[in-house]
Design a protein around this motif. Sequence first.
Motif, mmCIF file in Angstrom:
data_model
loop_
_atom_site.group_PDB
_atom_site.id
_atom_site.type_symbol
_atom_site.label_atom_id
_atom_site.label_comp_id
_atom_site.label_asym_id
_atom_site.label_seq_id
_atom_site.Cartn_x
_atom_site.Cartn_y
_atom_site.Cartn_z
ATOM 1 N N ARG A 1 0.818 -1.213 0.000
ATOM 2 C CA ARG A 1 0.000 0.000 0.000
ATOM 3 C C ARG A 1 0.853 1.265 0.000
ATOM 4 O O ARG A 1 0.382 2.342 0.371
ATOM 5 C CB ARG A 1 -0.902 0.011 1.230
ATOM 6 N N ALA A 2 2.092 1.163 -0.426
ATOM 7 C CA ALA A 2 3.038 2.272 -0.274
ATOM 8 C C ALA A 2 2.538 3.565 -0.892
ATOM 9 O O ALA A 2 2.649 4.633 -0.287
ATOM 10 C CB ALA A 2 4.390 1.888 -0.870
ATOM 11 N N ALA A 3 1.982 3.510 -2.089
ATOM 12 C CA ALA A 3 1.560 4.733 -2.777
ATOM 13 C C ALA A 3 0.519 5.499 -1.968
ATOM 14 O O ALA A 3 0.665 6.705 -1.706
ATOM 15 C CB ALA A 3 1.017 4.390 -4.167
ATOM 16 N N GLU A 4 -0.542 4.817 -1.535
ATOM 17 C CA GLU A 4 -1.598 5.515 -0.797
ATOM 18 C C GLU A 4 -1.104 5.963 0.571
ATOM 19 O O GLU A 4 -1.477 7.048 1.066
ATOM 20 C CB GLU A 4 -2.835 4.635 -0.650
ATOM 21 N N LEU A 5 -0.231 5.168 1.200
ATOM 22 C CA LEU A 5 0.276 5.541 2.512
ATOM 23 C C LEU A 5 1.199 6.751 2.445
ATOM 24 O O LEU A 5 1.202 7.595 3.352
ATOM 25 C CB LEU A 5 1.003 4.356 3.149
ATOM 26 N N VAL A 6 1.997 6.857 1.386
ATOM 27 C CA VAL A 6 2.835 8.049 1.209
ATOM 28 C C VAL A 6 1.964 9.295 1.107
ATOM 29 O O VAL A 6 2.270 10.343 1.692
ATOM 30 C CB VAL A 6 3.748 7.902 -0.027
ATOM 31 N N GLU A 7 0.865 9.205 0.376
ATOM 32 C CA GLU A 7 -0.029 10.362 0.261
ATOM 33 C C GLU A 7 -0.653 10.708 1.609
ATOM 34 O O GLU A 7 -0.766 11.881 1.977
ATOM 35 C CB GLU A 7 -1.104 10.080 -0.790
ATOM 36 N N GLU A 8 -1.038 9.691 2.369
ATOM 37 C CA GLU A 8 -1.640 9.940 3.678
ATOM 38 C C GLU A 8 -0.636 10.550 4.653
ATOM 39 O O GLU A 8 -0.960 11.490 5.389
ATOM 40 C CB GLU A 8 -2.200 8.637 4.253
ATOM 41 N N ILE A 9 0.586 10.021 4.662
ATOM 42 C CA ILE A 9 1.576 10.550 5.603
ATOM 43 C C ILE A 9 2.008 11.948 5.188
ATOM 44 O O ILE A 9 2.370 12.781 6.033
ATOM 45 C CB ILE A 9 2.782 9.597 5.733
ATOM 46 N N ALA A 10 1.977 12.239 3.881
ATOM 47 C CA ALA A 10 2.301 13.586 3.422
ATOM 48 C C ALA A 10 1.300 14.605 3.956
ATOM 49 O O ALA A 10 1.661 15.743 4.270
ATOM 50 C CB ALA A 10 2.341 13.632 1.899
ATOM 51 N N ALA A 11 0.041 14.196 4.076
ATOM 52 C CA ALA A 11 -0.966 15.088 4.631
ATOM 53 C C ALA A 11 -0.688 15.370 6.110
ATOM 54 O O ALA A 11 -0.871 16.501 6.592
ATOM 55 C CB ALA A 11 -2.355 14.490 4.447
ATOM 56 N N VAL A 12 -0.236 14.367 6.838
ATOM 57 C CA VAL A 12 0.147 14.560 8.241
ATOM 58 C C VAL A 12 1.312 15.539 8.331
ATOM 59 O O VAL A 12 1.322 16.462 9.152
ATOM 60 C CB VAL A 12 0.527 13.209 8.883
ATOM 61 N N LEU A 13 2.307 15.327 7.483
ATOM 62 C CA LEU A 13 3.476 16.210 7.430
ATOM 63 C C LEU A 13 3.052 17.651 7.124
ATOM 64 O O LEU A 13 3.536 18.610 7.741
ATOM 65 C CB LEU A 13 4.443 15.671 6.376
ATOM 66 N N ALA A 14 2.141 17.794 6.162
ATOM 67 C CA ALA A 14 1.701 19.127 5.753
ATOM 68 C C ALA A 14 1.060 19.882 6.910
ATOM 69 O O ALA A 14 1.270 21.096 7.081
ATOM 70 C CB ALA A 14 0.721 19.021 4.592
ATOM 71 N N ALA A 15 0.274 19.198 7.735
ATOM 72 C CA ALA A 15 -0.395 19.847 8.855
ATOM 73 C C ALA A 15 0.599 20.420 9.851
ATOM 74 O O ALA A 15 0.306 21.406 10.533
ATOM 75 C CB ALA A 15 -1.322 18.854 9.545
ATOM 76 N N GLU A 16 1.798 19.819 9.909
ATOM 77 C CA GLU A 16 2.789 20.255 10.888
ATOM 78 C C GLU A 16 3.827 21.212 10.315
ATOM 79 O O GLU A 16 4.455 21.953 11.081
ATOM 80 C CB GLU A 16 3.489 19.023 11.475
ATOM 81 N N TRP A 17 4.015 21.207 8.998
ATOM 82 C CA TRP A 17 5.123 21.965 8.418
ATOM 83 C C TRP A 17 4.719 23.000 7.366
ATOM 84 O O TRP A 17 5.568 23.737 6.879
ATOM 85 C CB TRP A 17 6.142 20.997 7.797
ATOM 86 N N ILE A 18 3.438 23.059 6.999
ATOM 87 C CA ILE A 18 2.991 23.998 5.960
ATOM 88 C C ILE A 18 1.728 24.689 6.454
ATOM 89 O O ILE A 18 0.776 24.020 6.886
ATOM 90 C CB ILE A 18 2.712 23.249 4.634
ATOM 91 N N ASP A 19 1.697 26.018 6.393
ATOM 92 C CA ASP A 19 0.510 26.725 6.884
ATOM 93 C C ASP A 19 -0.605 26.674 5.832
ATOM 94 O O ASP A 19 -0.374 26.275 4.680
ATOM 95 C CB ASP A 19 0.855 28.154 7.319
#
Length: 381
Positions: free
Chosen positions: A355-373
């Motif tokens: 499930r790497a592709a979908e999980l990368v997209e999901e974790i990127a959203a988590v990252l965005a919440a913490e590092w991008i306004d």
Amino acid sequence: MSYVLLAPDKFKGSLTAAEVVHHLAAGLRQARPRVEVRGFPVADGGDGTLDAAISAGFRRVPVLATGPTGTLVRTAFARSDRVAVVELADACGQRRLRAGTASPLDASSYGAGEVIRAALDHGCREIVLGLGGSASTDGGAGLVGALGVRLLDDRGAELPLGGAALRRLHRVDLAGLHPAVRRARFVLASDVDNPLLGPAGAAAVYGPQKGATGADIAVLEAGLARWSKVVSAELGVDVAGRPGAGAAGGVGFAALAFLGARFRPGIELLLDLLGFGKLVAGAGLVVTGEGSLDAQSLHGKAPIGVAIAAGAAGVPAVAVAGQVGLGPDELRAAGIRAAYPLTDLEPDPQACLGRAAELVEEIAAVLAAEWIDPSGRPLSR
């Protein structure tokens, strides 16, 4: 507004570096639609080096070459002006072996030499050779053979390819060496510092990874020792003990002795060559990563090199990985401000691969919440 620079390596067994970039970008944009992203897939000299160069603007030049066990393969080199990037793994590396058909005694580096010869014939005069992923332990004999060096037994007959045959080497004939070799500059992208011979050498350390048994390793060691002795006598150079001579099954030795090559850490070389410095200067955040961010990553792997380069430019770096085996202190010491493993979302590593592709997209959203306004601007933290 500064952008987010995506500079991951491949997630081995699931996603190429370019695919990781694609899915990271998708996840970031879903969470922060106004974010600006730039993609910069990276590699450290092994699998993916050719693709990284092409993604950075080098032109792909197709070549038909000999795979590690003699089957012809379609490969290429990447060209920019008179600089060529050659990936040994794509021409004659382990990925070119059929599943379950390792051939440690007979596999050859000949195909990589054919790609170098093609680059020289196209007028390239600086050859960057990525050494990772080798399938052979032939001391680079195949590579220089493809460039015109003849390896002869005591009857004057040419030796067959492969490391085992080197035990019968009597002399080398340089008369047919490609004339452009002496006018070209060779740089090897590798972090391996093993010598050619001995318990830390090419056969002993890396032979088992290529399917060599204990008996095979003894045969390969004897071949490499004979190869070293003959080359040293005929060329008047003794490079078997130099750091990196054992890289790629001894290709490092042949490149040092016959090509006058020099080594540079793989990720450092490729970041410089592909223009990472210019891109990171305009970034507000760098996202790097690989399949497993662990203790091995600290020894010259791509994400650490990216993080160090980002830190030198004053840009924070974070990482996304399939799994993370480093603690917070180790990550910070390596220049990584935070790490986001896919196993936070899916604890089963095998499921992560699928499930790497979908999980990368999901974790990127988590990252965005913490590092991008919400406006899309990277945060300084």
